[in-house]
Design a protein around this motif. Structure first.
Motif, PDB file in Angstrom:
ATOM      1  N   THR A   1      -5.010   4.505  -6.785  1.00 42.35           N
ATOM      2  CA  THR A   1      -5.202   5.192  -5.509  1.00 42.35           C
ATOM      3  C   THR A   1      -4.877   6.673  -5.654  1.00 42.35           C
ATOM      4  N   ARG A   2      -3.791   6.989  -6.372  1.00 44.26           N
ATOM      5  CA  ARG A   2      -3.445   8.398  -6.577  1.00 44.26           C
ATOM      6  C   ARG A   2      -4.501   9.117  -7.402  1.00 44.26           C
ATOM      7  N   LEU A   3      -5.048   8.428  -8.407  1.00 44.14           N
ATOM      8  CA  LEU A   3      -6.109   9.025  -9.229  1.00 44.14           C
ATOM      9  C   LEU A   3      -7.351   9.302  -8.383  1.00 44.14           C
ATOM     10  N   LEU A   4      -7.759   8.331  -7.564  1.00 41.92           N
ATOM     11  CA  LEU A   4      -8.933   8.531  -6.717  1.00 41.92           C
ATOM     12  C   LEU A   4      -8.710   9.672  -5.732  1.00 41.92           C
TER      13      LEU A   4
ATOM     14  N   ARG B   1       5.861  -4.202   2.370  1.00 42.44           N
ATOM     15  CA  ARG B   1       5.942  -2.994   1.554  1.00 42.44           C
ATOM     16  C   ARG B   1       5.024  -1.958   2.182  1.00 42.44           C
ATOM     17  N   ALA B   2       5.227  -0.738   1.804  1.00 43.92           N
ATOM     18  CA  ALA B   2       4.334   0.321   2.257  1.00 43.92           C
ATOM     19  C   ALA B   2       3.005   0.166   1.534  1.00 43.92           C
ATOM     20  N   ALA B   3       1.922   0.239   2.273  1.00 41.03           N
ATOM     21  CA  ALA B   3       0.583   0.091   1.686  1.00 41.03           C
ATOM     22  C   ALA B   3       0.073   1.441   1.225  1.00 41.03           C
ATOM     23  N   THR B   4       0.820   2.103   0.367  1.00 44.76           N
ATOM     24  CA  THR B   4       0.444   3.443  -0.076  1.00 44.76           C
ATOM     25  C   THR B   4      -0.483   3.421  -1.267  1.00 44.76           C
ATOM     26  N   GLY B   5      -0.496   2.367  -2.010  1.00 49.99           N
ATOM     27  CA  GLY B   5      -1.375   2.289  -3.172  1.00 49.99           C
ATOM     28  C   GLY B   5      -0.631   2.605  -4.449  1.00 49.99           C
ATOM     29  N   GLY B   6      -1.281   2.345  -5.536  1.00 48.18           N
ATOM     30  CA  GLY B   6      -0.674   2.548  -6.841  1.00 48.18           C
ATOM     31  C   GLY B   6      -1.297   3.711  -7.574  1.00 48.18           C
TER      32      GLY B   6
ATOM     33  N   GLU C   1      -8.751  -3.538  -0.038  1.00 47.91           N
ATOM     34  CA  GLU C   1      -8.318  -4.005   1.279  1.00 47.91           C
ATOM     35  C   GLU C   1      -7.399  -5.223   1.148  1.00 47.91           C
ATOM     36  N   TYR C   2      -7.701  -6.117   0.218  1.00 45.43           N
ATOM     37  CA  TYR C   2      -6.861  -7.291  -0.007  1.00 45.43           C
ATOM     38  C   TYR C   2      -5.469  -6.874  -0.478  1.00 45.43           C
ATOM     39  N   ARG C   3      -5.401  -5.896  -1.379  1.00 44.73           N
ATOM     40  CA  ARG C   3      -4.098  -5.422  -1.854  1.00 44.73           C
ATOM     41  C   ARG C   3      -3.301  -4.779  -0.730  1.00 44.73           C
ATOM     42  N   ARG C   4      -3.961  -4.027   0.123  1.00 43.90           N
ATOM     43  CA  ARG C   4      -3.264  -3.439   1.278  1.00 43.90           C
ATOM     44  C   ARG C   4      -2.730  -4.524   2.197  1.00 43.90           C
ATOM     45  N   PHE C   5      -3.531  -5.548   2.419  1.00 39.21           N
ATOM     46  CA  PHE C   5      -3.102  -6.664   3.257  1.00 39.21           C
ATOM     47  C   PHE C   5      -1.900  -7.365   2.642  1.00 39.21           C
TER      48      PHE C   5
ATOM     49  N   VAL D   1     -17.246  -4.882  -3.729  1.00 34.80           N
ATOM     50  CA  VAL D   1     -16.173  -5.708  -4.282  1.00 34.80           C
ATOM     51  C   VAL D   1     -14.917  -4.868  -4.486  1.00 34.80           C
ATOM     52  N   ALA D   2     -15.055  -3.664  -4.994  1.00 33.63           N
ATOM     53  CA  ALA D   2     -13.899  -2.791  -5.191  1.00 33.63           C
ATOM     54  C   ALA D   2     -13.223  -2.486  -3.855  1.00 33.63           C
ATOM     55  N   ALA D   3     -13.993  -2.248  -2.818  1.00 31.71           N
ATOM     56  CA  ALA D   3     -13.416  -1.985  -1.497  1.00 31.71           C
ATOM     57  C   ALA D   3     -12.700  -3.221  -0.957  1.00 31.71           C
TER      58      ALA D   3
END
Length: 89
Positions: A57-60, A49-54, A38-42, A32-34
């Motif tokens: 993502t930086r913490l992981l 927007r750039a799909a770089t993450g928030g 993936e939904y947020r990237r989509f 579910v987390a994955a």
């Protein structure tokens, strides 16, 4: 009501109605987390927007980097001043 009580109630209801039992809590958390990631990237691509993450993502990324360093340590580096002092002894 906590998650275990809710799950027990869902199991009871499914047995009474003759339908398949729901999955145990926590069984599909990683999937579910994955899917959420993936939904947020989509959605970022759709919004152009750039799909770089928030921050998550930086913490992981930082955690993975730290774990990788611990499993594959490099040789300790000393400054050049420390080497010249040892060489002069």
């Amino acid at each position: 009501m906590d998650i275990t009580q809710q799950y027990a109630l869902d199991l009871y209801r499914s047995a009474q109605q003759g339908v398949p039992a729901p999955p145990a809590p926590g069984r599909h958390d990683w999937r579910v987390a994955a899917e959420v990631r993936e939904y947020r990237r989509f959605q970022a691509v759709i919004a152009e927007r750039a799909a770089t993450g928030g921050p998550l993502t930086r913490l992981l990324h930082a955690v993975r980097h730290t774990l990788r360093r611990r499993h594959h340590p490099t040789t300790p580096h000393t400054s050049t001043g420390a080497r010249s002092v040892r060489a002069g002894c």
